[in-house]
Design a protein around this motif. Structure first.
Motif, PDB file in Angstrom:
ATOM      1  N   GLU A  15      38.362  27.026  -4.743  1.00  0.00           N
ATOM      2  CA  GLU A  15      37.197  26.438  -5.401  1.00  0.00           C
ATOM      3  C   GLU A  15      36.698  25.201  -4.670  1.00  0.00           C
ATOM      4  N   THR A  16      37.610  24.400  -4.143  1.00  0.00           N
ATOM      5  CA  THR A  16      37.204  23.212  -3.387  1.00  0.00           C
ATOM      6  C   THR A  16      36.403  23.610  -2.157  1.00  0.00           C
ATOM      7  N   CYS A  17      36.841  24.654  -1.471  1.00  0.00           N
ATOM      8  CA  CYS A  17      36.112  25.120  -0.291  1.00  0.00           C
ATOM      9  C   CYS A  17      34.774  25.732  -0.676  1.00  0.00           C
ATOM     10  N   PHE A  18      34.711  26.424  -1.824  1.00  0.00           N
ATOM     11  CA  PHE A  18      33.444  26.964  -2.315  1.00  0.00           C
ATOM     12  C   PHE A  18      32.456  25.832  -2.573  1.00  0.00           C
ATOM     13  N   GLU A  19      32.935  24.754  -3.188  1.00  0.00           N
ATOM     14  CA  GLU A  19      32.071  23.619  -3.522  1.00  0.00           C
ATOM     15  C   GLU A  19      31.439  23.002  -2.280  1.00  0.00           C
ATOM     16  N   ARG A  20      32.085  23.147  -1.150  1.00  0.00           N
ATOM     17  CA  ARG A  20      31.563  22.590   0.101  1.00  0.00           C
ATOM     18  C   ARG A  20      30.470  23.466   0.700  1.00  0.00           C
ATOM     19  N   GLY A  21      30.272  24.665   0.126  1.00  0.00           N
ATOM     20  CA  GLY A  21      29.204  25.544   0.571  1.00  0.00           C
ATOM     21  C   GLY A  21      29.428  26.173   1.936  1.00  0.00           C
ATOM     22  N   LEU A  22      30.665  26.295   2.344  1.00  0.00           N
ATOM     23  CA  LEU A  22      30.986  26.835   3.662  1.00  0.00           C
ATOM     24  C   LEU A  22      30.831  28.348   3.701  1.00  0.00           C
ATOM     25  N   LYS A  23      30.608  28.876   4.880  1.00  0.00           N
ATOM     26  CA  LYS A  23      30.460  30.324   5.097  1.00  0.00           C
ATOM     27  C   LYS A  23      31.225  30.707   6.359  1.00  0.00           C
ATOM     28  N   GLY A  24      31.424  32.011   6.531  1.00  0.00           N
ATOM     29  CA  GLY A  24      32.030  32.540   7.748  1.00  0.00           C
ATOM     30  C   GLY A  24      33.408  31.972   8.036  1.00  0.00           C
ATOM     31  N   GLY A  25      33.647  31.734   9.304  1.00  0.00           N
ATOM     32  CA  GLY A  25      34.938  31.218   9.726  1.00  0.00           C
ATOM     33  C   GLY A  25      35.253  29.846   9.170  1.00  0.00           C
ATOM     34  N   GLU A  26      34.211  29.068   8.869  1.00  0.00           N
ATOM     35  CA  GLU A  26      34.440  27.719   8.327  1.00  0.00           C
ATOM     36  C   GLU A  26      35.126  27.761   6.971  1.00  0.00           C
ATOM     37  N   ILE A  27      34.737  28.719   6.127  1.00  0.00           N
ATOM     38  CA  ILE A  27      35.382  28.780   4.812  1.00  0.00           C
ATOM     39  C   ILE A  27      36.820  29.268   4.938  1.00  0.00           C
ATOM     40  N   LEU A  28      37.066  30.204   5.852  1.00  0.00           N
ATOM     41  CA  LEU A  28      38.441  30.664   6.065  1.00  0.00           C
ATOM     42  C   LEU A  28      39.304  29.525   6.602  1.00  0.00           C
ATOM     43  N   GLU A  29      38.742  28.749   7.503  1.00  0.00           N
ATOM     44  CA  GLU A  29      39.466  27.602   8.054  1.00  0.00           C
ATOM     45  C   GLU A  29      39.763  26.572   6.964  1.00  0.00           C
ATOM     46  N   CYS A  30      38.801  26.308   6.105  1.00  0.00           N
ATOM     47  CA  CYS A  30      38.990  25.363   5.003  1.00  0.00           C
ATOM     48  C   CYS A  30      40.094  25.844   4.074  1.00  0.00           C
ATOM     49  N   VAL A  31      40.014  27.112   3.666  1.00  0.00           N
ATOM     50  CA  VAL A  31      41.023  27.664   2.754  1.00  0.00           C
ATOM     51  C   VAL A  31      42.403  27.618   3.403  1.00  0.00           C
ATOM     52  N   ALA A  32      42.500  28.039   4.655  1.00  0.00           N
ATOM     53  CA  ALA A  32      43.797  28.047   5.340  1.00  0.00           C
ATOM     54  C   ALA A  32      44.376  26.638   5.433  1.00  0.00           C
ATOM     55  N   HIS A  33      43.558  25.695   5.837  1.00  0.00           N
ATOM     56  CA  HIS A  33      44.032  24.316   5.990  1.00  0.00           C
ATOM     57  C   HIS A  33      44.517  23.746   4.657  1.00  0.00           C
ATOM     58  N   ARG A  34      43.697  23.890   3.619  1.00  0.00           N
ATOM     59  CA  ARG A  34      44.060  23.334   2.311  1.00  0.00           C
ATOM     60  C   ARG A  34      45.261  24.064   1.705  1.00  0.00           C
ATOM     61  N   TYR A  35      45.347  25.368   1.903  1.00  0.00           N
ATOM     62  CA  TYR A  35      46.459  26.177   1.395  1.00  0.00           C
ATOM     63  C   TYR A  35      47.768  25.704   2.041  1.00  0.00           C
ATOM     64  N   LEU A  36      47.759  25.614   3.365  1.00  0.00           N
ATOM     65  CA  LEU A  36      48.974  25.196   4.069  1.00  0.00           C
ATOM     66  C   LEU A  36      49.350  23.757   3.726  1.00  0.00           C
ATOM     67  N   GLU A  37      48.347  22.921   3.552  1.00  0.00           N
ATOM     68  CA  GLU A  37      48.590  21.535   3.157  1.00  0.00           C
ATOM     69  C   GLU A  37      49.252  21.472   1.773  1.00  0.00           C
TER      70      GLU A  37
END
Length: 104
Positions: A15-37
């Motif tokens: 949801e945090t990554c959705f709120e940032r309005g990211l698309k494509g590889g950027e949203i996957l990168e956001c989710v991966a980074h926050r998930y691993l964190e």
């Protein structure tokens, strides 16, 4: 079930990554980074595994897991891959499976 167990699910990450309005590889990168964190903390890792095991017992956790594995992954597929096709939903689930394997 405890609020902590429900909060251990990665719903907030997505949801945090959705709120940032990211698309494509950027949203996957956001989710991966926050998930691993989030799950580099052993307590959150353990809670996630317990919540996943408890979903068959507790309807509230099952509902959250259904939302995570259904609606949120479908939305992620659309944002990351452009469309919510079956193929793209599978790709999004594979992405989450890979993240789960990594933290285990």
């Amino acid at each position: 079930p405890s609020l902590v167990a429900k909060r251990s699910l990665p719903i907030d990450v997505i949801e945090t990554c959705f709120e940032r309005g990211l698309k494509g590889g950027e949203i996957l990168e956001c989710v991966a980074h926050r998930y691993l964190e989030k799950y580099e903390d052993p307590a959150y890792r353990s809670l996630l595994l317990h919540a996943m095991a408890a979903e068959s017992i507790y309807p509230e956790i099952r509902e959250k897991m259904t939302n995570l594995c259904g609606n949120l992954v479908e939305e992620l597929a659309g944002r990351a891959y452009g469309e919510r096709t079956l193929r793209n939903r599978i790709l999004a689930k594979v992405f989450f499976g890979a993240l789960l394997c990594y933290i285990l």
